[in-house]
Design a protein around this motif. Sequence first.
Motif, PDB file in Angstrom:
ATOM      1  N   ASP A  78      53.695  14.677  65.671  1.00 17.95           N
ATOM      2  CA  ASP A  78      52.791  15.490  66.473  1.00 17.95           C
ATOM      3  C   ASP A  78      52.171  14.674  67.604  1.00 17.95           C
ATOM      4  OD1 ASP A  78      51.189  17.475  67.392  1.00 17.95           O
ATOM      5  OD2 ASP A  78      49.704  17.345  65.774  1.00 17.95           O
ATOM      6  N   MET A  79      52.348  15.167  68.839  1.00 19.57           N
ATOM      7  CA  MET A  79      51.796  14.479  70.003  1.00 19.57           C
ATOM      8  C   MET A  79      50.549  15.163  70.545  1.00 19.57           C
ATOM      9  SD  MET A  79      53.548  11.753  70.735  1.00 19.57           S
ATOM     10  CE  MET A  79      53.078  11.476  72.444  1.00 19.57           C
ATOM     11  N   LYS A  80      50.205  16.315  70.000  1.00 18.93           N
ATOM     12  CA  LYS A  80      49.138  17.137  70.587  1.00 18.93           C
ATOM     13  C   LYS A  80      47.788  16.446  70.601  1.00 18.93           C
ATOM     14  CE  LYS A  80      51.374  21.476  69.309  1.00 18.93           C
ATOM     15  NZ  LYS A  80      51.323  22.671  68.406  1.00 18.93           N
ATOM     16  N   ASN A  81      47.475  15.693  69.570  1.00 17.78           N
ATOM     17  CA  ASN A  81      46.146  15.087  69.480  1.00 17.78           C
ATOM     18  C   ASN A  81      46.136  13.596  69.781  1.00 17.78           C
ATOM     19  OD1 ASN A  81      44.876  17.549  68.650  1.00 17.78           O
ATOM     20  ND2 ASN A  81      45.792  17.266  66.624  1.00 17.78           N
ATOM     21  N   ARG A  82      47.197  13.110  70.371  1.00 15.12           N
ATOM     22  CA  ARG A  82      47.272  11.684  70.691  1.00 15.12           C
ATOM     23  C   ARG A  82      46.917  11.448  72.164  1.00 15.12           C
ATOM     24  NH1 ARG A  82      50.353   9.106  66.489  1.00 15.12           N
ATOM     25  NH2 ARG A  82      51.647  10.611  65.368  1.00 15.12           N
ATOM     26  N   LYS A  83      46.112  10.440  72.405  1.00 14.90           N
ATOM     27  CA  LYS A  83      45.850   9.994  73.775  1.00 14.90           C
ATOM     28  C   LYS A  83      46.936   8.987  74.150  1.00 14.90           C
ATOM     29  CE  LYS A  83      41.891  12.178  74.266  1.00 14.90           C
ATOM     30  NZ  LYS A  83      41.887  12.900  72.984  1.00 14.90           N
ATOM     31  N   LEU A  84      47.342   9.011  75.414  1.00 12.54           N
ATOM     32  CA  LEU A  84      48.383   8.105  75.911  1.00 12.54           C
ATOM     33  C   LEU A  84      47.794   7.195  76.982  1.00 12.54           C
ATOM     34  CD1 LEU A  84      51.328  10.658  76.284  1.00 12.54           C
ATOM     35  CD2 LEU A  84      50.778   9.219  74.315  1.00 12.54           C
ATOM     36  N   VAL A  85      47.926   5.899  76.793  1.00 11.17           N
ATOM     37  CA  VAL A  85      47.402   4.921  77.743  1.00 11.17           C
ATOM     38  C   VAL A  85      48.564   4.099  78.290  1.00 11.17           C
ATOM     39  CG1 VAL A  85      45.836   2.975  78.098  1.00 11.17           C
ATOM     40  CG2 VAL A  85      45.224   4.790  76.479  1.00 11.17           C
ATOM     41  N   ASP A  86      48.717   4.084  79.622  1.00 11.81           N
ATOM     42  CA  ASP A  86      49.808   3.338  80.254  1.00 11.81           C
ATOM     43  C   ASP A  86      49.217   2.232  81.118  1.00 11.81           C
ATOM     44  OD1 ASP A  86      52.016   2.425  81.710  1.00 11.81           O
ATOM     45  OD2 ASP A  86      52.947   4.399  81.751  1.00 11.81           O
ATOM     46  N   ALA A  87      49.361   0.988  80.672  1.00 15.58           N
ATOM     47  CA  ALA A  87      48.778  -0.150  81.382  1.00 15.58           C
ATOM     48  C   ALA A  87      49.386  -0.342  82.763  1.00 15.58           C
ATOM     49  CB  ALA A  87      48.951  -1.432  80.563  1.00 15.58           C
ATOM     50  N   GLN A  88      50.638   0.111  82.947  1.00 16.88           N
ATOM     51  CA  GLN A  88      51.263  -0.034  84.263  1.00 16.88           C
ATOM     52  C   GLN A  88      50.550   0.816  85.312  1.00 16.88           C
ATOM     53  OE1 GLN A  88      55.055   1.838  85.504  1.00 16.88           O
ATOM     54  NE2 GLN A  88      55.870  -0.241  85.601  1.00 16.88           N
ATOM     55  N   ARG A  89      50.127   2.009  84.913  1.00 21.84           N
ATOM     56  CA  ARG A  89      49.418   2.870  85.863  1.00 21.84           C
ATOM     57  C   ARG A  89      48.096   2.247  86.294  1.00 21.84           C
ATOM     58  NH1 ARG A  89      50.331   9.282  84.464  1.00 21.84           N
ATOM     59  NH2 ARG A  89      52.605   9.198  84.368  1.00 21.84           N
ATOM     60  N   ILE A  90      47.423   1.625  85.342  1.00 21.17           N
ATOM     61  CA  ILE A  90      46.165   0.955  85.670  1.00 21.17           C
ATOM     62  C   ILE A  90      46.432  -0.227  86.596  1.00 21.17           C
ATOM     63  CG2 ILE A  90      44.211  -0.323  84.703  1.00 21.17           C
ATOM     64  CD1 ILE A  90      44.617   1.387  82.141  1.00 21.17           C
ATOM     65  N   PHE A  91      47.492  -0.974  86.287  1.00 19.87           N
ATOM     66  CA  PHE A  91      47.890  -2.123  87.105  1.00 19.87           C
ATOM     67  C   PHE A  91      48.157  -1.694  88.544  1.00 19.87           C
ATOM     68  CE2 PHE A  91      51.725  -4.984  88.134  1.00 19.87           C
ATOM     69  CZ  PHE A  91      50.935  -5.955  88.720  1.00 19.87           C
ATOM     70  N   HIS A  92      48.946  -0.626  88.713  1.00 23.01           N
ATOM     71  CA  HIS A  92      49.295  -0.174  90.056  1.00 23.01           C
ATOM     72  C   HIS A  92      48.098   0.421  90.793  1.00 23.01           C
ATOM     73  CE1 HIS A  92      53.878   0.182  89.085  1.00 23.01           C
ATOM     74  NE2 HIS A  92      53.446  -1.062  89.147  1.00 23.01           N
ATOM     75  N   MET A  93      47.177   0.995  90.044  1.00 19.17           N
ATOM     76  CA  MET A  93      45.971   1.550  90.667  1.00 19.17           C
ATOM     77  C   MET A  93      45.042   0.445  91.166  1.00 19.17           C
ATOM     78  SD  MET A  93      43.011   3.918  88.944  1.00 19.17           S
ATOM     79  CE  MET A  93      44.187   5.200  88.522  1.00 19.17           C
ATOM     80  N   MET A  94      44.858  -0.584  90.326  1.00 17.73           N
ATOM     81  CA  MET A  94      43.897  -1.628  90.653  1.00 17.73           C
ATOM     82  C   MET A  94      44.493  -2.764  91.482  1.00 17.73           C
ATOM     83  SD  MET A  94      41.361  -0.182  89.421  1.00 17.73           S
ATOM     84  CE  MET A  94      40.137  -1.453  89.783  1.00 17.73           C
ATOM     85  N   GLU A  95      45.807  -2.937  91.404  1.00 17.61           N
ATOM     86  CA  GLU A  95      46.487  -3.976  92.178  1.00 17.61           C
ATOM     87  C   GLU A  95      47.641  -3.320  92.940  1.00 17.61           C
ATOM     88  OE1 GLU A  95      45.271  -6.923  92.329  1.00 17.61           O
ATOM     89  OE2 GLU A  95      43.885  -6.840  90.631  1.00 17.61           O
ATOM     90  N   PRO A  96      47.326  -2.514  93.928  1.00 16.76           N
ATOM     91  CA  PRO A  96      48.371  -1.750  94.627  1.00 16.76           C
ATOM     92  C   PRO A  96      49.425  -2.645  95.256  1.00 16.76           C
ATOM     93  CG  PRO A  96      46.304  -1.715  95.863  1.00 16.76           C
ATOM     94  CD  PRO A  96      45.998  -2.286  94.525  1.00 16.76           C
ATOM     95  N   ARG A  97      50.649  -2.156  95.222  1.00 15.29           N
ATOM     96  CA  ARG A  97      51.766  -2.904  95.802  1.00 15.29           C
ATOM     97  C   ARG A  97      52.177  -2.248  97.118  1.00 15.29           C
ATOM     98  NH1 ARG A  97      50.013  -6.222  92.861  1.00 15.29           N
ATOM     99  NH2 ARG A  97      51.168  -7.458  91.361  1.00 15.29           N
ATOM    100  N   ASN A  98      51.206  -2.152  98.029  1.00 15.19           N
ATOM    101  CA  ASN A  98      51.500  -1.581  99.341  1.00 15.19           C
ATOM    102  C   ASN A  98      51.380  -2.679 100.401  1.00 15.19           C
ATOM    103  OD1 ASN A  98      48.715  -1.956  99.652  1.00 15.19           O
ATOM    104  ND2 ASN A  98      48.237   0.203  99.250  1.00 15.19           N
ATOM    105  N   LEU A  99      51.550  -2.305 101.646  1.00 14.20           N
ATOM    106  CA  LEU A  99      51.551  -3.292 102.722  1.00 14.20           C
ATOM    107  C   LEU A  99      50.184  -3.972 102.854  1.00 14.20           C
ATOM    108  CD1 LEU A  99      52.967  -4.725 105.038  1.00 14.20           C
ATOM    109  CD2 LEU A  99      52.445  -2.757 106.501  1.00 14.20           C
ATOM    110  N   THR A 100      49.115  -3.208 102.694  1.00 12.83           N
ATOM    111  CA  THR A 100      47.772  -3.790 102.791  1.00 12.83           C
ATOM    112  C   THR A 100      47.577  -4.880 101.741  1.00 12.83           C
ATOM    113  OG1 THR A 100      46.859  -1.723 103.645  1.00 12.83           O
ATOM    114  CG2 THR A 100      45.302  -3.285 102.682  1.00 12.83           C
ATOM    115  N   ALA A 101      48.033  -4.588 100.507  1.00 13.20           N
ATOM    116  CA  ALA A 101      47.909  -5.569  99.430  1.00 13.20           C
ATOM    117  C   ALA A 101      48.796  -6.780  99.676  1.00 13.20           C
ATOM    118  CB  ALA A 101      48.262  -4.919  98.090  1.00 13.20           C
ATOM    119  N   ALA A 102      50.016  -6.539 100.165  1.00 12.19           N
ATOM    120  CA  ALA A 102      50.933  -7.644 100.456  1.00 12.19           C
ATOM    121  C   ALA A 102      50.377  -8.534 101.560  1.00 12.19           C
ATOM    122  CB  ALA A 102      52.307  -7.100 100.853  1.00 12.19           C
TER     123      ALA A 102
END
Length: 269
Positions: free
Chosen positions: A117-141
């Motif tokens: 059962d997946m209905k009551n489980r929270k899903l946490v993806d560390a990659q999404r947090i990584f990309h949000m806080m450490e963006p890999r765009n031209l400004t960041a580069a």
Amino acid sequence: MEHQLQLKKPLAFFDLETTGIQVNKDRIVEISIAKANIDGTVDIKTRRVNPGIPIPLEASLVHGIYDADVAEEPNFKQVAKSLAGFLDGCDLAGFNSNRFDVPMLVEEFFRAEVDFDMKNRKLVDAQRIFHMMEPRNLTAAYRFYCDKELVGAHGAEADVLATLEVLNAQVKRYAETALKDAEGKEYFPIQNDVNKLHELSASNSIDFANRMVYNKDKVAVFNFGKHIGRPVLEVLKSDPSYYDWMMKGDFPMDTKRKLTEIKLQGFQR
């Protein structure tokens, strides 16, 4: 090992090694779980699984698991109930897990006919947090490689000049940086040579929309839809209407042109 996460229920970090990346076709060959408990302790469980299908060489070269390594291991169905029990009451976490590991795991449970059962489980993806806080765009580069703030970002001239500076800094920074290939041999991927940089940047895509790609044997295959993974010429010969459907469909002109080139070259042989 301990953790400092504030939890109301266990958070199970997990990672899968598989025969490939197609959720509907590929299978798990190894699963590792680090269950972070409410009291700060961590329970670790790792086991290999016989996928029931051959492990492609390109997959084995990535994760180091070959057919012989799992020949005597149980299949997923045999371990599914105990695995579901270990994960019972847990939220799930991983790295790129929402896009790959979670769908793959759920699919394997479906195939094993084990209720997960997946209905009551929270899903946490560390990659999404990584990309949000450490963006890999031209400004960041620009900030990382040139130690400057990009003023006028998204203006064409500012962006193009910044990109020139970034590439110049990358070539300088990594000139003496070695990586290791699949056989453990050192090589220097970043060289001050446009041909080498092109090879590094190139993908296996045939068209820019990535609808067709070259497989490991350098054969053109479809990369989407019902014929994904099948050789383009094989499909065009066995299902001629598929060509007409793509030519009339909402595909980029580049894709249609490349498809026609493959068809003409193949049918002229």
